[in-house]
Design a protein around this motif. Structure first.
Motif, mmCIF file in Angstrom:
data_model
loop_
_atom_site.group_PDB
_atom_site.id
_atom_site.type_symbol
_atom_site.label_atom_id
_atom_site.label_comp_id
_atom_site.label_asym_id
_atom_site.label_seq_id
_atom_site.Cartn_x
_atom_site.Cartn_y
_atom_site.Cartn_z
ATOM 1 N N TYR A 231 0.836 -1.201 0.000
ATOM 2 C CA TYR A 231 0.000 0.000 0.000
ATOM 3 C C TYR A 231 0.867 1.246 0.000
ATOM 4 O O TYR A 231 1.960 1.274 0.581
ATOM 5 C CB TYR A 231 -0.917 0.015 1.223
ATOM 6 N N ILE B 211 -2.407 5.412 2.314
ATOM 7 C CA ILE B 211 -3.108 4.427 3.143
ATOM 8 C C ILE B 211 -2.368 4.212 4.456
ATOM 9 O O ILE B 211 -2.990 4.091 5.529
ATOM 10 C CB ILE B 211 -3.280 3.108 2.367
ATOM 11 N N TYR C 217 -4.669 5.246 7.723
ATOM 12 C CA TYR C 217 -5.145 4.155 8.578
ATOM 13 C C TYR C 217 -4.106 3.738 9.629
ATOM 14 O O TYR C 217 -4.242 2.692 10.252
ATOM 15 C CB TYR C 217 -5.572 2.964 7.720
ATOM 16 N N TRP D 137 -9.868 -7.422 1.525
ATOM 17 C CA TRP D 137 -11.209 -7.517 2.105
ATOM 18 C C TRP D 137 -11.161 -7.771 3.612
ATOM 19 O O TRP D 137 -11.864 -7.130 4.390
ATOM 20 C CB TRP D 137 -11.996 -8.620 1.401
ATOM 21 N N THR E 270 -9.614 -4.729 5.687
ATOM 22 C CA THR E 270 -10.573 -3.635 5.809
ATOM 23 C C THR E 270 -11.783 -4.044 6.644
ATOM 24 O O THR E 270 -12.372 -3.202 7.328
ATOM 25 C CB THR E 270 -11.022 -3.149 4.418
ATOM 26 N N LEU F 149 -10.623 -3.358 10.183
ATOM 27 C CA LEU F 149 -10.564 -1.924 10.458
ATOM 28 C C LEU F 149 -11.966 -1.332 10.564
ATOM 29 O O LEU F 149 -12.248 -0.509 11.441
ATOM 30 C CB LEU F 149 -9.775 -1.217 9.352
ATOM 31 N N HIS F 150 -12.844 -1.769 9.685
ATOM 32 C CA HIS F 150 -14.218 -1.266 9.680
ATOM 33 C C HIS F 150 -14.921 -1.639 10.977
ATOM 34 O O HIS F 150 -15.630 -0.820 11.589
ATOM 35 C CB HIS F 150 -14.960 -1.825 8.473
ATOM 36 N N ASN G 142 -12.226 4.299 10.659
ATOM 37 C CA ASN G 142 -12.896 4.600 9.400
ATOM 38 C C ASN G 142 -13.131 6.104 9.306
ATOM 39 O O ASN G 142 -14.242 6.588 9.460
ATOM 40 C CB ASN G 142 -14.228 3.830 9.357
ATOM 41 N N HIS H 270 -17.933 -1.006 4.197
ATOM 42 C CA HIS H 270 -16.822 -1.942 4.060
ATOM 43 C C HIS H 270 -16.406 -2.082 2.606
ATOM 44 O O HIS H 270 -15.203 -2.065 2.274
ATOM 45 C CB HIS H 270 -17.222 -3.305 4.644
ATOM 46 N N MET I 34 -14.408 0.907 1.531
ATOM 47 C CA MET I 34 -13.066 0.927 2.097
ATOM 48 C C MET I 34 -12.159 -0.061 1.372
ATOM 49 O O MET I 34 -10.997 0.236 1.078
ATOM 50 C CB MET I 34 -13.097 0.611 3.597
ATOM 51 N N ALA I 35 -12.685 -1.239 1.066
ATOM 52 C CA ALA I 35 -11.899 -2.224 0.323
ATOM 53 C C ALA I 35 -11.519 -1.680 -1.055
ATOM 54 O O ALA I 35 -10.407 -1.917 -1.540
ATOM 55 C CB ALA I 35 -12.679 -3.524 0.188
ATOM 56 N N PHE J 193 -8.605 0.819 -0.577
ATOM 57 C CA PHE J 193 -7.328 0.128 -0.396
ATOM 58 C C PHE J 193 -6.816 -0.424 -1.728
ATOM 59 O O PHE J 193 -5.624 -0.325 -2.032
ATOM 60 C CB PHE J 193 -7.481 -0.999 0.624
#
Length: 257
Positions: free
Chosen positions: A133, A137, A141, A202, A205, A208-209, A214, A220, A223-224, A227
């Motif tokens: 990443y 990111i 995050y 997947w 995230t 994290l979600h 977030n 979700h 967010m995926a 990323f």
């Protein structure tokens, strides 16, 4: 063995959109650190540099079902690679010596066994996937927290000063091919390929979600997608590494862990 380099410079990373607006592309960079005789690997590098990487997702599902949801063109080029030998590394731990092992394998194959068209592929998932990443990111995050402070930033994508050494001297202990250059970017310049894992995107995230980490209050699936859109240049997104490994082995890749 001839030591001259085939490449002289790194290709630009192109960012654009298709005429339909559905598939923004992030192209890889052709490898400029290939040794003489690596003609088949050079051809693959050029093809991968031209292959699109879709990075304009708004949402992504849990299970990918259509090739336009991953980097199918680039992945197909890897699967069709006619050179060799070919080795795929099952890389899962960020703090393990995974880049060092790949570098050592490349050095041994190229100069000890004289296989300039040796292809090393990183099947990246688990915590090692954090290295794929970009800084956006990592900062947004707070990935330093995920590494328990061991990695403040994504040092795996930095190009060390030793990478500027004269590559003709491949035995230079401080040179381009030394342990000082265990960098994703440097290995990419040497022709190594790094595969990313949608399932890892997947599941990371999802965690994290669930924790509420977030900042933009994304769903979700959004967010995926974010990323996915921030994978580093040149990386090839697969629908899932564990499920892609059999495809690589069927294509003649030797498994390494």
């Amino acid at each position: 063995m001839k030591r001259t380099l085939l490449g002289v410079g790194i290709g630009a990373v192109a960012l654009g959109a298709s005429s339909t607006g559905l598939a923004a592309t992030m192209r890889g960079a052709a490898a400029p650190l290939l040794v003489g005789g690596a003609t088949t690997l050079q051809d693959l590098s050029d093809r991968l540099a031209a292959a699109p990487r879709r990075r304009d997702f708004k949402t992504v599902p849990m299970i990918l079902t259509s090739p336009d949801q991953w980097d199918s063109e680039a992945l197909d080029e890897v699967l069709r690679y006619s050179g060799g030998p070919k080795q795929v590394w099952d890389n899962t731990v960020l703090e393990s010596p995974w880049l060092n092992l790949m570098r050592n394998a490349m050095n041994t194959q190229i100069w000890s066994f004289r296989h300039p068209n040796f292809l090393a592929v990183s099947a990246t998932h688990g915590s090692a996937h954090l290295a794929l990443y970009d800084d956006y990111i990592w900062e947004k995050y707070r990935f330093a927290k995920l590494t328990k402070g061991k990695q403040k930033t994504n040092a795996f994508i930095l190009e060390p000063a030793d990478a500027q050494a004269n590559p003709v001297d491949f035995n230079d202990p401080d040179g381009v091919f030394s342990p000082h250059d265990n960098s994703i970017v440097v290995l990419q310049k040497r022709g190594a390929v790094f595969l990313a894992c949608h399932n890892e995107v997947w599941e990371l995230t999802m965690g994290l979600h669930a924790k509420g980490d977030n900042p933009d209050h994304l769903t979700h699936s959004q967010m995926a997608a974010e990323f996915t859109n921030h994978l580093i240049p040149g990386v090839i997104l697969t629908p899932g590494i564990v499920g892609t490994l059999p495809e690589l082995e069927l294509a003649g890749f030797q498994y390494a862990k």
